[in-house]
Write a protein that holds these residues in place. Structure first.
Motif, PDB file in Angstrom:
ATOM      1  N   VAL A  47       0.839  -1.205   0.000  1.00  0.00           N
ATOM      2  CA  VAL A  47       0.000   0.000   0.000  1.00  0.00           C
ATOM      3  C   VAL A  47       0.874   1.256   0.000  1.00  0.00           C
ATOM      4  CG1 VAL A  47      -1.735   1.281   1.330  1.00  0.00           C
ATOM      5  CG2 VAL A  47      -1.893  -1.199   1.123  1.00  0.00           C
ATOM      6  N   LEU A  48       1.925   1.253   0.810  1.00  0.00           N
ATOM      7  CA  LEU A  48       2.811   2.424   0.867  1.00  0.00           C
ATOM      8  C   LEU A  48       3.473   2.660  -0.495  1.00  0.00           C
ATOM      9  CD1 LEU A  48       4.345   1.844   4.405  1.00  0.00           C
ATOM     10  CD2 LEU A  48       2.885   3.760   3.723  1.00  0.00           C
ATOM     11  N   ASP A  49       3.855   1.582  -1.162  1.00  0.00           N
ATOM     12  CA  ASP A  49       4.430   1.726  -2.514  1.00  0.00           C
ATOM     13  C   ASP A  49       3.412   2.405  -3.440  1.00  0.00           C
ATOM     14  OD1 ASP A  49       6.838   0.604  -1.877  1.00  0.00           O
ATOM     15  OD2 ASP A  49       6.340  -1.405  -2.605  1.00  0.00           O
ATOM     16  N   ALA A  50       2.143   2.004  -3.304  1.00  0.00           N
ATOM     17  CA  ALA A  50       1.102   2.518  -4.205  1.00  0.00           C
ATOM     18  C   ALA A  50       0.831   4.009  -3.987  1.00  0.00           C
ATOM     19  CB  ALA A  50      -0.190   1.727  -4.018  1.00  0.00           C
ATOM     20  N   VAL A  51       1.133   4.531  -2.774  1.00  0.00           N
ATOM     21  CA  VAL A  51       0.869   5.956  -2.518  1.00  0.00           C
ATOM     22  C   VAL A  51       2.186   6.743  -2.395  1.00  0.00           C
ATOM     23  CG1 VAL A  51      -1.414   5.586  -1.512  1.00  0.00           C
ATOM     24  CG2 VAL A  51       0.573   5.617   0.002  1.00  0.00           C
ATOM     25  N   SER A  52       3.211   6.222  -3.039  1.00  0.00           N
ATOM     26  CA  SER A  52       4.514   6.902  -3.117  1.00  0.00           C
ATOM     27  C   SER A  52       5.158   7.152  -1.755  1.00  0.00           C
ATOM     28  CB  SER A  52       4.373   8.238  -3.865  1.00  0.00           C
ATOM     29  OG  SER A  52       3.808   8.025  -5.122  1.00  0.00           O
ATOM     30  N   LEU A  53       4.978   6.188  -0.843  1.00  0.00           N
ATOM     31  CA  LEU A  53       5.655   6.280   0.457  1.00  0.00           C
ATOM     32  C   LEU A  53       6.535   5.038   0.646  1.00  0.00           C
ATOM     33  CD1 LEU A  53       2.707   7.532   2.713  1.00  0.00           C
ATOM     34  CD2 LEU A  53       4.810   8.795   2.267  1.00  0.00           C
ATOM     35  N   GLY A  54       7.078   4.571  -0.466  1.00  0.00           N
ATOM     36  CA  GLY A  54       7.824   3.309  -0.467  1.00  0.00           C
ATOM     37  C   GLY A  54       9.050   3.304   0.420  1.00  0.00           C
ATOM     38  N   GLU A  55       9.579   4.474   0.744  1.00  0.00           N
ATOM     39  CA  GLU A  55      10.808   4.504   1.557  1.00  0.00           C
ATOM     40  C   GLU A  55      10.517   4.462   3.063  1.00  0.00           C
ATOM     41  OE1 GLU A  55       9.226   8.397   1.866  1.00  0.00           O
ATOM     42  OE2 GLU A  55       9.367   7.032   0.185  1.00  0.00           O
ATOM     43  N   ALA A  56       9.223   4.400   3.428  1.00  0.00           N
ATOM     44  CA  ALA A  56       8.868   4.391   4.859  1.00  0.00           C
ATOM     45  C   ALA A  56       9.393   3.133   5.547  1.00  0.00           C
ATOM     46  CB  ALA A  56       7.350   4.434   5.011  1.00  0.00           C
ATOM     47  N   ARG A  57       9.718   3.262   6.835  1.00  0.00           N
ATOM     48  CA  ARG A  57      10.132   2.081   7.606  1.00  0.00           C
ATOM     49  C   ARG A  57       8.913   1.428   8.225  1.00  0.00           C
ATOM     50  NH1 ARG A  57      14.944   2.315  11.730  1.00  0.00           N
ATOM     51  NH2 ARG A  57      14.135   0.228  12.028  1.00  0.00           N
ATOM     52  N   LEU A  58       8.846   0.115   8.126  1.00  0.00           N
ATOM     53  CA  LEU A  58       7.710  -0.613   8.698  1.00  0.00           C
ATOM     54  C   LEU A  58       8.211  -1.538   9.801  1.00  0.00           C
ATOM     55  CD1 LEU A  58       5.705  -1.467   5.481  1.00  0.00           C
ATOM     56  CD2 LEU A  58       4.719  -0.475   7.563  1.00  0.00           C
ATOM     57  N   ILE A  59       7.518  -1.524  10.916  1.00  0.00           N
ATOM     58  CA  ILE A  59       7.915  -2.369  12.045  1.00  0.00           C
ATOM     59  C   ILE A  59       6.728  -3.264  12.400  1.00  0.00           C
ATOM     60  CG2 ILE A  59       8.695  -2.336  14.459  1.00  0.00           C
ATOM     61  CD1 ILE A  59      10.442  -0.160  13.719  1.00  0.00           C
ATOM     62  N   ALA A  60       6.965  -4.549  12.438  1.00  0.00           N
ATOM     63  CA  ALA A  60       5.866  -5.490  12.720  1.00  0.00           C
ATOM     64  C   ALA A  60       5.439  -5.380  14.182  1.00  0.00           C
ATOM     65  CB  ALA A  60       6.321  -6.916  12.410  1.00  0.00           C
ATOM     66  N   ARG A  61       4.134  -5.285  14.390  1.00  0.00           N
ATOM     67  CA  ARG A  61       3.609  -5.259  15.764  1.00  0.00           C
ATOM     68  C   ARG A  61       3.862  -6.600  16.425  1.00  0.00           C
ATOM     69  NH1 ARG A  61      -1.249  -2.515  13.767  1.00  0.00           N
ATOM     70  NH2 ARG A  61      -1.185  -0.443  14.659  1.00  0.00           N
ATOM     71  N   SER A  62       4.204  -6.551  17.697  1.00  0.00           N
ATOM     72  CA  SER A  62       4.265  -7.811  18.439  1.00  0.00           C
ATOM     73  C   SER A  62       3.180  -7.754  19.506  1.00  0.00           C
ATOM     74  CB  SER A  62       5.646  -8.000  19.065  1.00  0.00           C
ATOM     75  OG  SER A  62       6.012  -6.849  19.779  1.00  0.00           O
TER      76      SER A  62
END
Ligand SMILES: Cc1cc2nc3c(=O)[nH]c(=O)nc-3n(C[C@H](O)[C@H](O)[C@H](O)COP(=O)(O)OP(=O)(O)OC[C@H]3O[C@@H](n4cnc5c(N)ncnc54)[C@H](O)[C@@H]3O)c2cc1C
Length: 251
Positions: free
Chosen positions: A173-188
């Motif tokens: 989704v982030l790639d699709a809205v041009s935020l592809g460089e965002a860092r994603l952290i998996a919830r635990s």
């Protein structure tokens, strides 16, 4: 306080009439829009474009919210416009359908040509005067706001970090809205991942960054507390909870 027997009696027909009057007033206060396009970006995300005469000439700034009426009743769910074209009378929302609430059902069931009513845009998170560098921490509900800030802040001036339940889906989704460089952290499950977020944000605090914190209430509280404990001035932190476990339609 009156005992129940002393309270004025309101007949069912009078209650129904009050309900009709309330609904008429609300219709009058709300903007009507048509769904011009709805794109399912992934199983849980819809990119929604609303269009209508009532959306023309509207003054909007990034960070404001709209409250979409759910059905004919008084309940509403809140979303953040990603953009607003006042000339064409169009706005776009990025909705995350987390589960089975009215908002999730509304977003995932929308079809081109459907209509809806909403209040706003109204003030929510005041982002005027945001100065780079900016660090934005949020979650799936914040992708729309992050995308809206793209119009005012350059990519190189902003670091995006999101906690997410499904990292692969969020990446798509982030790639699709041009935020592809965002860092994603998996919830635990025990929120242990927030220690990583905290450490990274504290490191960035040393560069004089401003912080925008949005999304899950408990995550924001924890990060905000950690930043303040590290002597980051409150004026450098803008925070807004978008949802909290067990609370419906938080706003
Ligand atoms: C100012 C503001 C702006 C917002 N902007 C956006 C936006 O642009 N896009 C967007 O997708 N959302 C946005 N939200 C969040 C959205 O309004 C909430 O997630 C809302 O609860 C969804 O409504 P619902 O009917 O699906 O769930 P509700 O009936 O409101 O909630 C039912 C239960 O679901 C859980 N829940 C709620 N939200 C989430 C979630 N995100 N993840 C996991 N569990 C959840 C809670 O336990 C809650 O008790 C915004 C909220 C605010 C306050």
């Amino acid at each position: 306080m009156n005992e129940p027997s002393q309270q004025p009696q309101i007949s069912e027909s009078s209650q129904a009439q009050q309900g009709r009057v309330t609904r008429m007033l609300l219709q009058w206060l709300m903007r009507s829009a048509r769904v011009a396009a709805v794109e399912t970006l992934s199983p849980h995300f819809q990119l929604i474009e609303l269009q209508g005469e009532a959306l023309r000439g509207v003054a909007w700034t990034a960070g404001q919210k709209i409250q979409v009426a759910m059905g004919a009743g008084l309940s509403a769910r809140t979303y953040t416009p990603m953009s607003w074209d006042a000339g064409k009378g169009r706005t776009r929302l990025l909705a995350f359908s987390h589960g089975d609430g009215p908002g999730s059902r509304w977003a995932s069931g929308l079809r081109d040509g459907d209509t809806c009513q909403f209040f706003g845009p109204r003030r929510s998170l005041e982002l005027a005067g945001l100065v780079a560098p900016v660090v934005l921490f949020g979650d799936e509900t914040s992708f729309g706001l992050a995308a809206s800030l793209r119009q005012t802040l350059r990519a190189s001036d902003t670091l995006h970090m999101f906690e997410a339940t499904d990292v692969a889906e969020s990446r798509q989704v982030l790639d699709a809205v041009s935020l592809g460089e965002a860092r994603l952290i998996a919830r635990s499950a025990d929120d242990a991942h927030l220690a990583t977020v905290e450490a990274e944000l504290l490191r960035l605090a040393a560069n004089g960054a401003q912080f925008v914190l949005i999304g899950k209430a408990s995550s924001i509280q924890r990060i905000s507390r950690a930043l303040k404990a590290a002597s980051v001035a409150s004026s450098r932190i803008k925070a807004k909870a978008y949802w909290a476990p067990g609370k419906s339609g938080l706003d």
